[in-house]
Design a protein around this motif. Structure first.
Motif, PDB file in Angstrom:
ATOM      1  N   GLN A  28       0.852  -1.182   0.000  1.00  0.00           N
ATOM      2  CA  GLN A  28       0.000   0.000   0.000  1.00  0.00           C
ATOM      3  C   GLN A  28       0.890   1.236   0.000  1.00  0.00           C
ATOM      4  O   GLN A  28       1.835   1.317   0.758  1.00  0.00           O
ATOM      5  N   TYR A  85      -6.066  10.106  -8.109  1.00  0.00           N
ATOM      6  CA  TYR A  85      -7.140   9.281  -7.566  1.00  0.00           C
ATOM      7  C   TYR A  85      -7.653   9.962  -6.305  1.00  0.00           C
ATOM      8  O   TYR A  85      -6.871  10.289  -5.413  1.00  0.00           O
ATOM      9  N   TYR A 123     -18.649  -1.171  -9.105  1.00  0.00           N
ATOM     10  CA  TYR A 123     -18.337  -2.115  -8.037  1.00  0.00           C
ATOM     11  C   TYR A 123     -18.896  -3.489  -8.387  1.00  0.00           C
ATOM     12  O   TYR A 123     -18.240  -4.501  -8.201  1.00  0.00           O
ATOM     13  N   ALA A 129     -11.935  -2.144  -9.785  1.00  0.00           N
ATOM     14  CA  ALA A 129     -10.587  -2.668  -9.535  1.00  0.00           C
ATOM     15  C   ALA A 129      -9.609  -2.258 -10.626  1.00  0.00           C
ATOM     16  O   ALA A 129      -8.407  -2.190 -10.391  1.00  0.00           O
ATOM     17  N   THR A 130     -10.109  -1.974 -11.822  1.00  0.00           N
ATOM     18  CA  THR A 130      -9.214  -1.545 -12.893  1.00  0.00           C
ATOM     19  C   THR A 130      -9.081  -0.031 -12.972  1.00  0.00           C
ATOM     20  O   THR A 130      -8.186   0.465 -13.634  1.00  0.00           O
ATOM     21  N   PHE A 132      -8.402   1.894 -10.415  1.00  0.00           N
ATOM     22  CA  PHE A 132      -7.414   2.344  -9.443  1.00  0.00           C
ATOM     23  C   PHE A 132      -6.283   1.334  -9.350  1.00  0.00           C
ATOM     24  O   PHE A 132      -6.516   0.134  -9.427  1.00  0.00           O
ATOM     25  N   GLU A 134      -3.542  -1.198  -7.945  1.00  0.00           N
ATOM     26  CA  GLU A 134      -3.691  -2.180  -6.875  1.00  0.00           C
ATOM     27  C   GLU A 134      -3.227  -1.642  -5.530  1.00  0.00           C
ATOM     28  O   GLU A 134      -3.813  -1.938  -4.500  1.00  0.00           O
ATOM     29  N   ARG A 135      -2.217  -0.798  -5.526  1.00  0.00           N
ATOM     30  CA  ARG A 135      -1.701  -0.241  -4.269  1.00  0.00           C
ATOM     31  C   ARG A 135      -2.706   0.676  -3.579  1.00  0.00           C
ATOM     32  O   ARG A 135      -2.566   0.988  -2.408  1.00  0.00           O
ATOM     33  N   HIS A 137      -6.178  -0.029  -3.789  1.00  0.00           N
ATOM     34  CA  HIS A 137      -7.450  -0.754  -3.678  1.00  0.00           C
ATOM     35  C   HIS A 137      -8.075  -0.631  -2.295  1.00  0.00           C
ATOM     36  O   HIS A 137      -9.277  -0.431  -2.183  1.00  0.00           O
ATOM     37  N   ASP A 138      -7.278  -0.747  -1.247  1.00  0.00           N
ATOM     38  CA  ASP A 138      -7.850  -0.641   0.095  1.00  0.00           C
ATOM     39  C   ASP A 138      -8.532   0.707   0.299  1.00  0.00           C
ATOM     40  O   ASP A 138      -9.561   0.800   0.959  1.00  0.00           O
ATOM     41  N   LEU A 141     -11.772   0.365  -2.557  1.00  0.00           N
ATOM     42  CA  LEU A 141     -12.676  -0.781  -2.666  1.00  0.00           C
ATOM     43  C   LEU A 141     -13.448  -1.055  -1.393  1.00  0.00           C
ATOM     44  O   LEU A 141     -14.490  -1.694  -1.430  1.00  0.00           O
ATOM     45  N   THR A 142     -12.958  -0.594  -0.260  1.00  0.00           N
ATOM     46  CA  THR A 142     -13.680  -0.835   0.987  1.00  0.00           C
ATOM     47  C   THR A 142     -14.849   0.111   1.159  1.00  0.00           C
ATOM     48  O   THR A 142     -15.739  -0.137   1.941  1.00  0.00           O
TER      49      THR A 142
END
Length: 161
Positions: A28, A85, A123, A129-130, A132, A134-135, A137-138, A141-142
């Motif tokens: 992260q 972002y 969602y 998920a695409t 943003f 991957e680093r 996502h938390d 996505l939460t």
């Protein structure tokens, strides 16, 4: 069956190590420097408001509070960001009933400006998920909104009224 203390210790080390390994995901990234995030939010806010206003009836406009959570590439100055972002909390002004929305946003600054606001369907179909890296996502996505988002909207409303 009797286990020696050494065997128990080795089993514990393996179990803990395996647990740590299985929980490790993408690293992260730390949030941007607060001064850089503030400069980017100042730059993004009118872009996000203008994008939202395109679908509004005449006489209505958007006011948004924005909190930046990351950039691409990761930057130490606002000028270096090509994609930002953020979370945006927006309100429609000039209507009898004020509507509000809170959504993750990806703003592409270069080579041309493009504002992409995530909707609920992003969602459900996995597109979020695409949107943003991957680093981050938390952070997105939460669904947990960053502290200060409501205050940022209220500050913007006091300027835009």
């Amino acid at each position: 069956m009797r286990m020696t203390i050494g065997a128990v210790a080795a089993a514990v080390v393996l179990a803990v190590g395996g647990l740590c390994w299985s929980r490790s995901g993408p690293e992260q990234s730390p949030p941007p420097d607060p001064a850089v995030a503030a400069a980017l939010a100042d730059r993004l806010t009118p872009l996000i408001e203008a994008a939202g206003a395109q679908s509004l009836p005449a006489g209505q406009r958007e006011a948004c509070g924005v909190r930046v959570l990351g950039t691409e590439p990761e930057v130490t100055t606002a000028a270096g960001a090509t994609t930002v972002y953020a979370w945006a909390h927006c309100a429609t002004l000039g209507a009898e009933v004020r509507g509000e929305s809170i959504a993750p946003v990806r703003v592409i600054l270069s080579p041309e400006v493009r504002v992409e606001v995530a909707g609920p369907w992003d969602y459900s179909d996995g597109r979020i998920a695409t949107m943003f890296p991957e680093r981050l996502h938390d952070a997105f996505l939460t669904g947990d909104r960053p502290a200060g988002l409501e205050a940022a909207l209220q500050a913007r409303l006091s300027v835009r009224r």
